[in-house]
Design a protein around this motif. Structure first.
Motif, mmCIF file in Angstrom:
data_model
loop_
_atom_site.group_PDB
_atom_site.id
_atom_site.type_symbol
_atom_site.label_atom_id
_atom_site.label_comp_id
_atom_site.label_asym_id
_atom_site.label_seq_id
_atom_site.Cartn_x
_atom_site.Cartn_y
_atom_site.Cartn_z
ATOM 1 N N UNK A 48 0.829 -1.214 0.000
ATOM 2 C CA UNK A 48 0.000 0.000 0.000
ATOM 3 C C UNK A 48 0.863 1.264 0.000
ATOM 4 N N UNK A 49 2.164 1.079 -0.251
ATOM 5 C CA UNK A 49 3.122 2.200 -0.257
ATOM 6 C C UNK A 49 3.211 2.901 1.093
ATOM 7 N N UNK A 50 3.019 2.111 2.160
ATOM 8 C CA UNK A 50 3.179 2.613 3.518
ATOM 9 C C UNK A 50 4.538 2.147 4.021
ATOM 10 N N UNK A 51 5.357 3.078 4.438
ATOM 11 C CA UNK A 51 6.716 2.761 4.857
ATOM 12 C C UNK A 51 6.723 2.070 6.222
ATOM 13 N N UNK A 52 7.376 0.906 6.300
ATOM 14 C CA UNK A 52 7.549 0.204 7.572
ATOM 15 C C UNK A 52 8.997 -0.249 7.693
ATOM 16 N N UNK A 53 9.462 -0.351 8.927
ATOM 17 C CA UNK A 53 10.822 -0.818 9.172
ATOM 18 C C UNK A 53 10.845 -2.343 9.186
ATOM 19 N N UNK A 54 12.038 -2.907 9.245
ATOM 20 C CA UNK A 54 12.177 -4.357 9.384
ATOM 21 C C UNK A 54 11.631 -4.785 10.748
ATOM 22 N N UNK A 55 11.127 -6.003 10.801
ATOM 23 C CA UNK A 55 10.564 -6.522 12.040
ATOM 24 C C UNK A 55 11.660 -6.962 12.999
ATOM 25 N N UNK A 56 11.544 -6.555 14.245
ATOM 26 C CA UNK A 56 12.421 -7.020 15.322
ATOM 27 C C UNK A 56 11.660 -8.058 16.141
ATOM 28 N N UNK A 57 12.307 -9.169 16.451
ATOM 29 C CA UNK A 57 11.661 -10.234 17.198
ATOM 30 C C UNK A 57 12.361 -10.441 18.538
ATOM 31 N N UNK A 58 11.566 -10.587 19.583
ATOM 32 C CA UNK A 58 12.081 -10.931 20.905
ATOM 33 C C UNK A 58 11.329 -12.167 21.389
ATOM 34 N N UNK A 59 11.637 -12.618 22.587
ATOM 35 C CA UNK A 59 10.952 -13.785 23.133
ATOM 36 C C UNK A 59 9.475 -13.529 23.372
ATOM 37 N N UNK A 60 9.116 -12.262 23.543
ATOM 38 C CA UNK A 60 7.741 -11.938 23.934
ATOM 39 C C UNK A 60 6.949 -11.177 22.870
ATOM 40 N N UNK A 61 7.598 -10.657 21.843
ATOM 41 C CA UNK A 61 6.871 -9.822 20.886
ATOM 42 C C UNK A 61 7.605 -9.699 19.553
ATOM 43 N N UNK A 62 6.856 -9.305 18.527
ATOM 44 C CA UNK A 62 7.402 -8.862 17.253
ATOM 45 C C UNK A 62 7.016 -7.398 17.092
ATOM 46 N N UNK A 63 7.956 -6.550 16.679
ATOM 47 C CA UNK A 63 7.670 -5.124 16.568
ATOM 48 C C UNK A 63 8.282 -4.537 15.301
ATOM 49 N N UNK A 64 7.636 -3.506 14.792
ATOM 50 C CA UNK A 64 8.201 -2.688 13.720
ATOM 51 C C UNK A 64 7.612 -1.293 13.852
ATOM 52 N N UNK A 65 7.988 -0.403 12.955
ATOM 53 C CA UNK A 65 7.475 0.960 12.982
ATOM 54 C C UNK A 65 6.909 1.333 11.623
ATOM 55 N N UNK A 66 5.902 2.160 11.638
ATOM 56 C CA UNK A 66 5.205 2.599 10.436
ATOM 57 C C UNK A 66 5.285 4.124 10.342
ATOM 58 N N UNK A 67 5.392 4.621 9.134
ATOM 59 C CA UNK A 67 5.405 6.071 8.903
ATOM 60 C C UNK A 67 4.190 6.427 8.060
ATOM 61 N N UNK A 68 3.345 7.315 8.560
ATOM 62 C CA UNK A 68 2.156 7.708 7.797
ATOM 63 C C UNK A 68 2.518 8.769 6.763
ATOM 64 N N UNK A 69 1.592 9.178 5.889
ATOM 65 C CA UNK A 69 1.916 10.136 4.824
ATOM 66 C C UNK A 69 2.376 11.496 5.331
ATOM 67 N N UNK A 70 2.219 11.755 6.618
ATOM 68 C CA UNK A 70 2.547 13.066 7.174
ATOM 69 C C UNK A 70 3.854 13.038 7.963
ATOM 70 N N UNK A 71 4.545 11.909 7.927
ATOM 71 C CA UNK A 71 5.830 11.789 8.587
ATOM 72 C C UNK A 71 5.777 11.314 10.025
ATOM 73 N N UNK A 72 4.576 11.000 10.541
ATOM 74 C CA UNK A 72 4.447 10.511 11.911
ATOM 75 C C UNK A 72 4.903 9.058 12.013
ATOM 76 N N UNK A 73 5.676 8.763 13.048
ATOM 77 C CA UNK A 73 6.166 7.403 13.283
ATOM 78 C C UNK A 73 5.372 6.777 14.430
ATOM 79 N N UNK A 74 4.777 5.608 14.180
ATOM 80 C CA UNK A 74 4.083 4.863 15.222
ATOM 81 C C UNK A 74 4.575 3.429 15.209
ATOM 82 N N UNK A 75 4.525 2.785 16.348
ATOM 83 C CA UNK A 75 4.953 1.401 16.446
ATOM 84 C C UNK A 75 3.823 0.442 16.143
ATOM 85 N N UNK A 76 4.183 -0.774 15.751
ATOM 86 C CA UNK A 76 3.242 -1.880 15.586
ATOM 87 C C UNK A 76 3.804 -3.044 16.383
ATOM 88 N N UNK A 77 2.991 -3.662 17.228
ATOM 89 C CA UNK A 77 3.479 -4.712 18.112
ATOM 90 C C UNK A 77 2.523 -5.904 18.122
#
Length: 273
Positions: free
Chosen positions: A98-127
């Motif tokens: 969808x042309x939405x910028x996301x970082x590579x996924x980081x994995x830990x024993x308890x979670x998988x996480x990455x970050x997303x950037x919206x069209x306005x430059x805001x960075x939010x996490x995904x967990x």
């Protein structure tokens, strides 16, 4: 809650600055099926499925230059807050399609996480919380939504023990997890937690500069006037209390300089569209 501290119900909002609240709301609704909760003159609240915490899109005012909400610490992958995702792949492939910028996924024993950037430059996490996580919740159905709720708000702190004491004693938070370089705290019966991340003084200074004196989350109180009086008596720096679009609010400042919005539960009708 310790006696003397103010009483807060939950984190009722996380706040994203946007140049155009209506256009930003349309983007989030179209991409993630969020719903309008409230329309204000400069803010639009979005409901994230059945989550308690709203996503508030707020336009900058006056002659202020628009500044998106970015990482508290980019090298440490610390956003200001994150979305809870039931999909273990975080739907990162779909987001990129969808042309939405996301970082590579980081994995830990308890979670998988990455970050997303919206069209306005805001960075939010995904967990995605794994079943062995303290904060895991099962999916509500066989095909869960992309985002289920706001999982956590992140706070940059220099002195962890002092910060925990201040948030517990002054704001009535409850410590639920302490791992040495950070801690998780609950607010009342709220579903969104606060996660403190220890930073050195320079990283902390840079984080506050990125925030530009703006609050990125809001605590809900059952009585704005009681909360203001209690915090003032405790010596917590508080700005003037004012009403905007049916919501009474004021701002406080933590000992380490973080701005927090305090909001009273609005008395206006919530719009469901």
């Amino acid at each position: 809650m310790p006696s003397g501290g103010a009483s807060f119900v939950c984190i009722d909002r996380v706040i994203l600055p946007v140049p155009d609240a209506k256009a930003a709301a349309e983007w989030y609704i179209n991409e993630f099926e969020f719903r309008i909760g409230r329309r204000g003159s400069k803010e639009i609240d979005l409901r994230i499925q059945d989550g308690e915490t709203l996503l508030t899109l707020t336009e900058h005012s006056g002659n202020q230059r628009y500044q998106p909400l970015i990482h508290l610490d980019a090298s440490g992958h610390v956003p200001c807050f994150n979305f809870y995702c039931h999909w273990d792949d975080l739907h990162s492939g779909w987001l990129r399609s969808r042309n939405i910028s996301v970082t590579s996924t980081m994995q830990t024993d308890h979670m998988n996480v990455c970050e997303m950037i919206d069209p306005y430059g805001n960075v939010t996490g995904i967990c995605h919380e794994k079943s062995n996580s303290l904060f895991y919740t099962p999916a509500p159905g066989p095909v869960p939504p992309m985002f289920h709720r706001i999982l956590a708000v992140f706070l940059p702190v220099i002195d962890l023990e002092s910060s925990i004491r201040w948030y517990v004693d002054m704001l009535g938070f409850e410590l639920v997890n302490h791992w040495g370089q950070g801690a998780d705290l609950k607010i009342g019966r709220g579903e969104t937690i606060v996660t403190m991340i220890v930073m050195d003084e320079e990283l902390h200074r840079q984080a506050l500069l990125r925030l530009n004196g703006q609050a990125y989350y809001s605590l809900q109180t059952p009585s704005i006037h009681d909360a203001y009086r209690q915090l003032s008596q405790l010596g917590v720096p508080a700005g003037s209390c004012r009403e905007q679009d049916g919501v009474n609010r004021f701002h406080i400042c933590s000992p380490e300089g973080l701005i927090i919005r305090i909001s009273e539960k609005e008395l206006i009708q919530i719009v469901s569209t």
